[in-house]
Each structure stands twice: as C-alpha cells, then as structure tokens.
Design a protein around this motif. Sequence first.
Motif, PDB file in Angstrom:
ATOM      1  N   ILE A   9      28.719  59.620   3.244  1.00 49.51           N
ATOM      2  CA  ILE A   9      29.603  60.544   3.959  1.00 49.51           C
ATOM      3  C   ILE A   9      30.582  59.722   4.794  1.00 49.51           C
ATOM      4  O   ILE A   9      30.179  58.782   5.484  1.00 49.51           O
ATOM      5  N   THR A  10      31.866  60.066   4.725  1.00 44.21           N
ATOM      6  CA  THR A  10      32.868  59.311   5.471  1.00 44.21           C
ATOM      7  C   THR A  10      33.821  60.246   6.209  1.00 44.21           C
ATOM      8  O   THR A  10      34.104  61.355   5.757  1.00 44.21           O
ATOM      9  N   TYR A  11      34.293  59.750   7.336  1.00 42.85           N
ATOM     10  CA  TYR A  11      35.418  60.368   8.045  1.00 42.85           C
ATOM     11  C   TYR A  11      36.042  59.297   8.936  1.00 42.85           C
ATOM     12  O   TYR A  11      35.382  58.788   9.848  1.00 42.85           O
ATOM     13  N   ASN A  12      37.278  58.936   8.626  1.00 40.29           N
ATOM     14  CA  ASN A  12      37.973  57.873   9.353  1.00 40.29           C
ATOM     15  C   ASN A  12      37.079  56.638   9.477  1.00 40.29           C
ATOM     16  O   ASN A  12      36.860  56.095  10.564  1.00 40.29           O
ATOM     17  N   ALA A  13      36.573  56.198   8.328  1.00 40.64           N
ATOM     18  CA  ALA A  13      35.572  55.117   8.294  1.00 40.64           C
ATOM     19  C   ALA A  13      36.116  53.828   7.687  1.00 40.64           C
ATOM     20  O   ALA A  13      35.341  52.985   7.219  1.00 40.64           O
ATOM     21  N   ALA A  14      37.423  53.652   7.707  1.00 41.47           N
ATOM     22  CA  ALA A  14      38.020  52.466   7.084  1.00 41.47           C
ATOM     23  C   ALA A  14      37.517  51.173   7.700  1.00 41.47           C
ATOM     24  O   ALA A  14      37.479  50.132   7.043  1.00 41.47           O
ATOM     25  N   HIS A  15      37.117  51.227   8.979  1.00 40.71           N
ATOM     26  CA  HIS A  15      36.676  50.011   9.674  1.00 40.71           C
ATOM     27  C   HIS A  15      35.296  49.534   9.233  1.00 40.71           C
ATOM     28  O   HIS A  15      34.935  48.375   9.489  1.00 40.71           O
ATOM     29  N   CYS A  16      34.515  50.409   8.558  1.00 40.49           N
ATOM     30  CA  CYS A  16      33.138  50.010   8.241  1.00 40.49           C
ATOM     31  C   CYS A  16      32.710  50.353   6.811  1.00 40.49           C
ATOM     32  O   CYS A  16      31.588  50.024   6.421  1.00 40.49           O
ATOM     33  N   LEU A  17      33.563  50.982   6.030  1.00 37.06           N
ATOM     34  CA  LEU A  17      33.163  51.432   4.695  1.00 37.06           C
ATOM     35  C   LEU A  17      32.911  50.266   3.745  1.00 37.06           C
ATOM     36  O   LEU A  17      32.044  50.345   2.877  1.00 37.06           O
ATOM     37  N   LYS A  18      33.660  49.173   3.912  1.00 35.55           N
ATOM     38  CA  LYS A  18      33.593  48.083   2.941  1.00 35.55           C
ATOM     39  C   LYS A  18      32.179  47.543   2.776  1.00 35.55           C
ATOM     40  O   LYS A  18      31.727  47.305   1.645  1.00 35.55           O
ATOM     41  N   ARG A  19      31.475  47.325   3.878  1.00 35.69           N
ATOM     42  CA  ARG A  19      30.138  46.740   3.723  1.00 35.69           C
ATOM     43  C   ARG A  19      29.179  47.701   3.017  1.00 35.69           C
ATOM     44  O   ARG A  19      28.226  47.260   2.372  1.00 35.69           O
ATOM     45  N   THR A  20      29.442  49.002   3.139  1.00 33.00           N
ATOM     46  CA  THR A  20      28.603  49.980   2.439  1.00 33.00           C
ATOM     47  C   THR A  20      28.845  49.923   0.939  1.00 33.00           C
ATOM     48  O   THR A  20      27.907  49.771   0.148  1.00 33.00           O
ATOM     49  N   VAL A  21      30.117  50.048   0.540  1.00 30.60           N
ATOM     50  CA  VAL A  21      30.418  50.069  -0.896  1.00 30.60           C
ATOM     51  C   VAL A  21      30.156  48.717  -1.542  1.00 30.60           C
ATOM     52  O   VAL A  21      29.734  48.652  -2.706  1.00 30.60           O
ATOM     53  N   ASP A  22      30.383  47.627  -0.810  1.00 26.96           N
ATOM     54  CA  ASP A  22      30.091  46.305  -1.372  1.00 26.96           C
ATOM     55  C   ASP A  22      28.608  46.171  -1.693  1.00 26.96           C
ATOM     56  O   ASP A  22      28.229  45.603  -2.720  1.00 26.96           O
ATOM     57  N   SER A  23      27.762  46.706  -0.809  1.00 24.37           N
ATOM     58  CA  SER A  23      26.317  46.575  -1.026  1.00 24.37           C
ATOM     59  C   SER A  23      25.862  47.369  -2.250  1.00 24.37           C
ATOM     60  O   SER A  23      24.897  46.969  -2.917  1.00 24.37           O
ATOM     61  N   VAL A  24      26.536  48.475  -2.533  1.00 22.11           N
ATOM     62  CA  VAL A  24      26.205  49.253  -3.737  1.00 22.11           C
ATOM     63  C   VAL A  24      26.782  48.573  -4.977  1.00 22.11           C
ATOM     64  O   VAL A  24      26.124  48.452  -6.013  1.00 22.11           O
ATOM     65  N   MET A  25      28.022  48.130  -4.845  1.00 22.24           N
ATOM     66  CA  MET A  25      28.692  47.440  -5.959  1.00 22.24           C
ATOM     67  C   MET A  25      27.877  46.239  -6.434  1.00 22.24           C
ATOM     68  O   MET A  25      27.803  45.942  -7.632  1.00 22.24           O
ATOM     69  N   GLN A  26      27.242  45.539  -5.502  1.00 14.05           N
ATOM     70  CA  GLN A  26      26.520  44.313  -5.826  1.00 14.05           C
ATOM     71  C   GLN A  26      25.127  44.554  -6.391  1.00 14.05           C
ATOM     72  O   GLN A  26      24.456  43.587  -6.794  1.00 14.05           O
ATOM     73  N   GLN A  27      24.684  45.794  -6.443  1.00 10.01           N
ATOM     74  CA  GLN A  27      23.350  46.065  -6.976  1.00 10.01           C
ATOM     75  C   GLN A  27      23.252  45.658  -8.438  1.00 10.01           C
ATOM     76  O   GLN A  27      24.097  46.034  -9.255  1.00 10.01           O
ATOM     77  N   THR A  28      22.228  44.891  -8.756  1.00  7.90           N
ATOM     78  CA  THR A  28      22.044  44.444 -10.129  1.00  7.90           C
ATOM     79  C   THR A  28      21.530  45.565 -11.027  1.00  7.90           C
ATOM     80  O   THR A  28      21.663  45.487 -12.250  1.00  7.90           O
ATOM     81  N   TYR A  29      20.953  46.594 -10.419  1.00 10.44           N
ATOM     82  CA  TYR A  29      20.446  47.714 -11.210  1.00 10.44           C
ATOM     83  C   TYR A  29      21.634  48.561 -11.682  1.00 10.44           C
ATOM     84  O   TYR A  29      22.496  48.937 -10.874  1.00 10.44           O
ATOM     85  N   PRO A  30      21.700  48.899 -12.958  1.00  4.68           N
ATOM     86  CA  PRO A  30      22.903  49.548 -13.491  1.00  4.68           C
ATOM     87  C   PRO A  30      23.001  51.061 -13.308  1.00  4.68           C
ATOM     88  O   PRO A  30      24.114  51.594 -13.251  1.00  4.68           O
ATOM     89  N   HIS A  31      21.887  51.758 -13.227  1.00  4.46           N
ATOM     90  CA  HIS A  31      21.934  53.225 -13.313  1.00  4.46           C
ATOM     91  C   HIS A  31      22.044  53.838 -11.919  1.00  4.46           C
ATOM     92  O   HIS A  31      21.077  54.374 -11.368  1.00  4.46           O
TER      93      HIS A  31
END
Length: 264
Positions: A9-31
């Motif tokens: 969930i986001t609202y005016n979260a540009a200052h902190c969203l990157k570390r959230t999405v990066d941590s998901v992007m980096q997951q080795t599990y594909p599904h």
Amino acid sequence: MITFAIVTITYNAAHCLKRTVDSVMQQTYPHINHYIVDGKSKDDTVAMALEYQKASDLAANGHKVVVKSEADRGLYDAMNKGLSMAKGDYIVFLNAGDFLPSADTIDTIISQAHLDDIPSRQWPGVIYGDTDIVDDQGMFLHKRTHRPPKQLSWRSFSHGMLVCHQAFYARLPMVADIHYNLQYRYSADVDWCIRVMKEAARLRLPLANTHSVIACYTQEGQSTEHHRESLQERFHVMREHYGLPLTLVMHAWFVIRGVLRKWL
C-alpha cells in the motif's frame, strides 16, 4: 507451483518505496504476484511503481507486478482492495518502507514450512516469523520487542500482537472473504490477524513458525503517530475476541510491564 501474493500500500511514498520493491525484485523465487495499491499519490510514487513494473517484466524473473492508483478511504480500505485483487496461495502485506530481509526470504518460508513436502490441503493456514525493526533509511535498529511464540494460536494475541503483520503470511483462499474492519482506523490489522487465525483453527489448519527473520519493518506509521488512539482500539479488539475480564487483566499487566521496563 506455490504462488505468493505480496500487497504493498502506498501514498506519497516515493522516499521509501525503492527498498520495498527492490527486496521483492531480488527474490530468487519466481512465483510472486506483487500488487502495488496506491491512494492517488501526489509525488513520484506511481511513476516509480510503473518503472518497477517495467523493470520486473524485462527481468523475466517470473514475477508479475500490478499497479493500481485511485482514491481510497484510508490504509485498510486500500488493503481490502489489495486483498480483492490478489491471486495466489499465500498473501502478505508489505507496505512502503518495509522490505524482505534477503533475496531468499520466500525460499526460506517455503522450506521452513515444508510446503514442498506435504499436500496442499495440509499447508498451514498461516506462516509466520520474526521481524527486524529498521529506521527511515532502512538501517537495522533492533529486534522487534514482541517475539513470535514457538506455537502460535488465535489466543496468543491476548498477550499483544506477537507477530508483526508484515511477517504474517495467510492462505489466500482461506482469507479471500475476511476483509479488514474499517471501523478501526489504527488496529484493523490486529483484528484481521485474529480472525484469520480463528478461521485456520475452524478449518483445523496448522500455523507454521519459520524460526527466521522474514520481514523488516520501518518504525513509523499511523499506529506510532497515534499511539493513544491505537491502544484504545486494541482494547476494543481484544474485548471483542477475548472478553472483558481477560482484556482488563492483560491491560493491567501491560501497564505494569511498561513501568518495569522504565525502571530496569
């Protein structure tokens, strides 16, 4: 194929969203299906989410990213929207600023819950674990004060919210119709977790402890900013689920425990 739905969930979260999405992007599990539910942000949050969606598609990591931005009635209304959108076997709410601690977090959850070793009908109703508390820069501060019990049940939360919401993975088919109660502004997550565990008990599904840190939680948010109101709501939540006598006894203990911590 075990699929995990992660809702952010986001609202005016540009200052902190990157570390959230990066941590998901980096997951080795594909599904993994990652749903970003935005409340019509006025900063660069949506643009960042769309860039992340594009990058994930190009990475061919098997993850599916869905971005939705529209006005909502607050955090828990947005979480209900995410719950309705989500598809998969397990769901977790990992809000902006919070993140998965390592690239193999989802693999660890699968391994520790033995999901590959048992039929799907025997999968736990909830998989849970430990949480690290981080600051607004994502730096480690300390372990969460409340630690998960070795064996969790819906009665465990009479002692407080022993499992952080971000470390609470629920069977999605089981909770699809268990929505957050919008009468609570700050503690609907506590109520939701209790109701989810009650449903797991009704279905005789176990709750599995990963015995691992599976979430990093940013020490801020509505319940921190509105601590008094949050405590009042939690009293009502506990009274609803555990009755008034036990709720009064436990809150008396919470006060005594708080005083003792200041002295020691």
